[in-house]
Design an enzyme around this catalytic site. Sequence first.
Site, PDB file in Angstrom:
ATOM      1  N   SER A   1      12.668  10.804   6.564  1.00 15.62           N
ATOM      2  CA  SER A   1      11.656  11.850   6.718  1.00 15.62           C
ATOM      3  C   SER A   1      12.329  13.114   7.226  1.00 15.62           C
ATOM      4  O   SER A   1      13.353  13.052   7.919  1.00 15.62           O
ATOM      5  CB  SER A   1      10.572  11.411   7.702  1.00 15.62           C
TER       6      SER A   1
ATOM      7  N   SER B   1       0.843  -1.187   0.000  1.00 13.29           N
ATOM      8  CA  SER B   1       0.000   0.000   0.000  1.00 13.29           C
ATOM      9  C   SER B   1       0.879   1.237   0.000  1.00 13.29           C
ATOM     10  O   SER B   1       2.106   1.162   0.151  1.00 13.29           O
ATOM     11  CB  SER B   1      -0.925   0.019   1.228  1.00 13.29           C
TER      12      SER B   1
ATOM     13  N   ILE C   1       3.131   4.499  -0.428  1.00 13.29           N
ATOM     14  CA  ILE C   1       4.320   4.790  -1.222  1.00 13.29           C
ATOM     15  C   ILE C   1       4.952   3.505  -1.737  1.00 13.29           C
ATOM     16  O   ILE C   1       5.397   3.433  -2.884  1.00 13.29           O
ATOM     17  CB  ILE C   1       5.343   5.590  -0.387  1.00 13.29           C
TER      18      ILE C   1
ATOM     19  N   LYS D   1      13.587   8.011  12.373  1.00 10.46           N
ATOM     20  CA  LYS D   1      13.870   8.658  11.092  1.00 10.46           C
ATOM     21  C   LYS D   1      15.281   9.256  11.076  1.00 10.46           C
ATOM     22  O   LYS D   1      15.943   9.258  10.033  1.00 10.46           O
ATOM     23  CB  LYS D   1      12.825   9.735  10.804  1.00 10.46           C
TER      24      LYS D   1
ATOM     25  N   TYR E   1       9.212   7.950  16.785  1.00 10.60           N
ATOM     26  CA  TYR E   1       9.172   7.990  15.320  1.00 10.60           C
ATOM     27  C   TYR E   1      10.270   8.906  14.781  1.00 10.60           C
ATOM     28  O   TYR E   1      11.006   8.534  13.851  1.00 10.60           O
ATOM     29  CB  TYR E   1       7.799   8.470  14.851  1.00 10.60           C
TER      30      TYR E   1
END
Length: 319
Positions: A168, A44, A46, A199, A195
């Site tokens: 990100s 799903s 990207i 990253k 998170y």
Amino acid sequence: MGWWLLGVGLLLCVLLCFTLRSPAPPLALPALHGRTAIVTGGSSGIGEAVARELARCGARVVLATRNALRGEEAAWRIRRDTGNPEVLFMPLDLSSFHSVHAFATAFLQQEPHLHLLINNAGVSAGGTTQDGFSLPFQVNHLGHFLLTQLLLHRLQSSAPSRVVIVASSAHCAGRLRMAELGHPPPGPFAAFQDYCDSKLANVLHARQLAARLQGTGVTAYAVHPGFVNTQLFRHAPLWLQLLWTPLSRFCFRSAAEGARPVLFCATQDGLEPFSGCYFADCRPLQPWAQGRDDAAARELWDRSQRLLGLRPSLCTPAE
């Protein structure tokens, strides 16, 4: 006064939409016949968009994803849309090191080549894995670090090859606590901080991987896909989802648009001198200061190896 506030609000919304949903540059992709790619999280968002375009270019594409039903359905959709029969699903759960080892073993037995490793899968939800690490840090960094290490010799034997790590701009808020690596940070916003930390680890992983693979024909890139309307934050608190859903729907890029910077790093000629760099909008950018810390990148590498029980890597950074 009310109309003035409404006007200011509308202007801010327009500026926000322009900033967050600025279109990704157009991209011409080369033929990829005879090339083999792995896309983690390819069922799903990207990941599926990247896998579809790689398949459209003729690559053999392995969708490495946790859910078998969704993985098989995505592989079927991509085969239907592209006419490329060489799109297949293989189970991979990055929250389980056992699953990562099993995937790597099965892939190495089945596939003689690996030219593109797209480390795309990611989560934002909090929680702890069965291996005892925070869910975002294991899925986003440790699981991909282990996968890359296990497939490294196949990447080298298939060179020229590339590792593309979907990072990100959230790495700007990352703060790696090396002594507590892999464990949730303290504070009321622990899941979000976790998170951001993962990253930052992505950016540093690409940087150190490139340094250690100089001269091997394997290059590595960290890429920010932009602000993309995906299901990444589907496990966020309800109050945040009520704010996030309309914002992402109207202001963020589509998955296909978010795939373009990833595809750029995976396929475009002439990027070898930029191995280890951080890309956004299909061009290299300076990451935030913590993403340029080579000492931290080396320490992260060493500590990640120890946490995973890996022997010290055969490849060492070039001086």
